[in-house]
Design a protein around this motif. Structure first.
Motif, PDB file in Angstrom:
ATOM      1  N   LYS A   1      -0.506   2.300 -10.454  1.00 22.05           N
ATOM      2  CA  LYS A   1      -1.178   1.563  -9.823  1.00 22.05           C
ATOM      3  C   LYS A   1       0.423   1.144  -8.192  1.00 22.05           C
ATOM      4  CE  LYS A   1      -5.322  -1.102 -10.705  1.00 22.05           C
ATOM      5  NZ  LYS A   1      -5.537   0.365 -10.906  1.00 22.05           N
ATOM      6  N   VAL A   2       1.106   1.457  -9.833  1.00 22.02           N
ATOM      7  CA  VAL A   2       2.496   0.934  -8.823  1.00 22.02           C
ATOM      8  C   VAL A   2       2.870   2.286  -8.462  1.00 22.02           C
ATOM      9  CG1 VAL A   2       5.328   0.043  -8.329  1.00 22.02           C
ATOM     10  CG2 VAL A   2       2.643  -0.944  -9.659  1.00 22.02           C
TER      11      VAL A   2
ATOM     12  N   SER B   1       3.048  -0.043  -3.675  1.00 21.83           N
ATOM     13  CA  SER B   1       4.339   0.764  -3.051  1.00 21.83           C
ATOM     14  C   SER B   1       5.581  -0.177  -2.956  1.00 21.83           C
ATOM     15  CB  SER B   1       4.204   2.003  -2.205  1.00 21.83           C
ATOM     16  OG  SER B   1       4.274   0.760  -0.735  1.00 21.83           O
ATOM     17  N   ILE B   2       6.744   0.658  -3.695  1.00 17.70           N
ATOM     18  CA  ILE B   2       8.319   0.016  -3.208  1.00 17.70           C
ATOM     19  C   ILE B   2       8.492   1.182  -3.242  1.00 17.70           C
ATOM     20  CG2 ILE B   2       9.831  -1.029  -4.968  1.00 17.70           C
ATOM     21  CD1 ILE B   2       7.721  -1.703  -7.198  1.00 17.70           C
ATOM     22  N   ASN B   3       9.154   0.946  -2.053  1.00 16.20           N
ATOM     23  CA  ASN B   3      10.001   1.737  -1.447  1.00 16.20           C
ATOM     24  C   ASN B   3      11.694   1.949  -2.255  1.00 16.20           C
ATOM     25  OD1 ASN B   3       8.197   2.892   0.758  1.00 16.20           O
ATOM     26  ND2 ASN B   3      10.355   4.442   1.204  1.00 16.20           N
ATOM     27  N   LEU B   4      12.324   3.290  -2.307  1.00 14.41           N
ATOM     28  CA  LEU B   4      13.784   3.267  -2.919  1.00 14.41           C
ATOM     29  C   LEU B   4      14.754   2.846  -2.169  1.00 14.41           C
ATOM     30  CD1 LEU B   4      14.168   7.185  -3.241  1.00 14.41           C
ATOM     31  CD2 LEU B   4      14.314   5.358  -5.467  1.00 14.41           C
ATOM     32  N   ASP B   5      15.308   2.490  -0.336  1.00 15.23           N
ATOM     33  CA  ASP B   5      15.900   1.530   0.015  1.00 15.23           C
ATOM     34  C   ASP B   5      15.264   1.840   1.449  1.00 15.23           C
ATOM     35  OD1 ASP B   5      15.508   4.495   1.025  1.00 15.23           O
ATOM     36  OD2 ASP B   5      17.331   5.401  -0.158  1.00 15.23           O
ATOM     37  N   GLU B   6      16.495   0.698   2.206  1.00 17.57           N
ATOM     38  CA  GLU B   6      16.477   0.554   3.436  1.00 17.57           C
ATOM     39  C   GLU B   6      17.664   0.403   3.924  1.00 17.57           C
ATOM     40  OE1 GLU B   6      15.320   0.830   6.559  1.00 17.57           O
ATOM     41  OE2 GLU B   6      14.117  -0.335   6.581  1.00 17.57           O
ATOM     42  N   TYR B   7      17.798   0.901   4.898  1.00 21.18           N
ATOM     43  CA  TYR B   7      19.723   0.693   5.767  1.00 21.18           C
ATOM     44  C   TYR B   7      19.735  -1.207   6.361  1.00 21.18           C
ATOM     45  CZ  TYR B   7      19.881   5.586   7.782  1.00 21.18           C
ATOM     46  OH  TYR B   7      19.657   7.112   7.935  1.00 21.18           O
TER      47      TYR B   7
ATOM     48  N   TYR C   1       6.324  -2.667  -0.329  1.00 22.89           N
ATOM     49  CA  TYR C   1       7.577  -3.361  -0.330  1.00 22.89           C
ATOM     50  C   TYR C   1       8.699  -2.385   0.099  1.00 22.89           C
ATOM     51  CZ  TYR C   1       5.413  -6.913  -4.038  1.00 22.89           C
ATOM     52  OH  TYR C   1       5.141  -8.100  -4.382  1.00 22.89           O
ATOM     53  N   VAL C   2       9.490  -3.020   1.308  1.00 19.27           N
ATOM     54  CA  VAL C   2      10.363  -1.982   1.236  1.00 19.27           C
ATOM     55  C   VAL C   2      11.470  -3.460   1.833  1.00 19.27           C
ATOM     56  CG1 VAL C   2      11.883  -0.685   3.053  1.00 19.27           C
ATOM     57  CG2 VAL C   2       9.562  -0.297   2.880  1.00 19.27           C
ATOM     58  N   PRO C   3      12.716  -2.680   0.871  1.00 13.75           N
ATOM     59  CA  PRO C   3      13.958  -3.896   1.402  1.00 13.75           C
ATOM     60  C   PRO C   3      14.184  -3.863   2.527  1.00 13.75           C
ATOM     61  CG  PRO C   3      14.426  -2.413  -0.023  1.00 13.75           C
ATOM     62  CD  PRO C   3      12.951  -1.661   0.362  1.00 13.75           C
ATOM     63  N   ASP C   4      14.093  -5.160   2.813  1.00 14.15           N
ATOM     64  CA  ASP C   4      14.433  -6.404   3.942  1.00 14.15           C
ATOM     65  C   ASP C   4      16.265  -6.127   4.694  1.00 14.15           C
ATOM     66  OD1 ASP C   4      14.715  -8.276   5.799  1.00 14.15           O
ATOM     67  OD2 ASP C   4      12.890  -9.253   4.944  1.00 14.15           O
TER      68      ASP C   4
END
Ligand code: PGA
Length: 241
Positions: free
Chosen positions: A29-30, A58-64, A93-96
């Protein structure tokens, strides 16, 4: 590690999609998701499939750090364009990147809490030429969790191909740590092209060392590596069946 060698990135993307599809049908599920050129063929298969994503997180790995979500170079934008516009998830989710400009530690803590509250069933990864996973560069401790990481000159140079000029590439990112990645129940790592061949060899055959962050995956109990013939070209034959 299970190693699947395909002819090219098109076949590799189809093989990766089948693994995700099967995992989701079996209750995953995640999903931990990734950006970059490597997963594009996976996402192409995903959007043309009839897979229902309404119950997925979803949870993404990273963000600039410093890029707004609507900046075309942001990883948030990449995910919308390549997957979520066509296949919206229940929650993504993607880091903000902007919150991180003001208070990187708070942004990282927030993200670690999200991962804790939503344990990752299947984590997708690419790999850098130097063996990095996400922005966890050589020398990163295996104990790391989400934090702000300074990008190395090599990574800035590699990623400058997506920007108008190299000065526009952000200097840091909020990035899941190696411990977060290792906590996923299953990991799917994709790599295509000759320029990944050495990193793939070191990840699979080399010692487990913080100098090759991806080598820690040798210690994970459920890893599938999907590579093309070019990325497999330096591997010992016994791994290429
Ligand atoms: P790429 O990046 O998919 O654009 O090759 C992968 C990585 O550097 O982790």
């Amino acid at each position: 590690m299970k190693i699947i060698v395909k002819e090219n990135d098109i076949e590799g993307g189809a093989a990766a999609f089948k693994i995700f599809e099967k995992g989701i049908k079996n209750g995953a599920k995640v999903l931990g998701l990734a950006t970059g050129s490597t997963p594009v063929t996976l996402y192409q298969n995903w959007v043309k499939s009839d897979l229902n994503c309404d119950n997925l997180t979803s949870i993404n790995l990273d963000e600039y750090v410093g890029l707004k979500p609507d900046n075309p170079q942001s990883y948030h934008y990449f995910m919308q364009k390549h997957l979520f516009d066509k296949k919206p998830f229940k929650k993504s989710y993607v880091p903000d990147g902007l919150e991180a400009t003001k208070d990187p530690q708070a942004a990282a803590d927030h993200y670690n809490q999200i991962i804790k509250d939503n344990p990752i069933d299947i984590q997708l990864l690419g790999i850098g030429r130097n063996g990095h996973i996400a922005f966890n560069e050589p020398g990163s401790s295996f104990d790391t969790v989400t934090r702000e990481v300074k990008l190395t000159d090599n990574t800035i140079k590699a990623n400058s191909r997506f920007f108008d000029n190299i000065d526009e590439v952000p200097k840091s990112a909020i990035c899941m740590g190696i411990a977060n990645i290792m906590s996923a129940k299953k990991v799917v790592l994709m790599a295509f092209g000759k320029n990944k061949a050495h990193a793939i060899k070191e990840m699979i055959e080399g010692p487990v060392t913080e100098q090759v962050p991806a080598s820690i995956l040798q210690k994970h109990l459920d890893v599938v590596v999907i590579i093309d013939k070019a990325a497999a070209s330096e591997l010992d034959d016994k791994y290429k069946k």
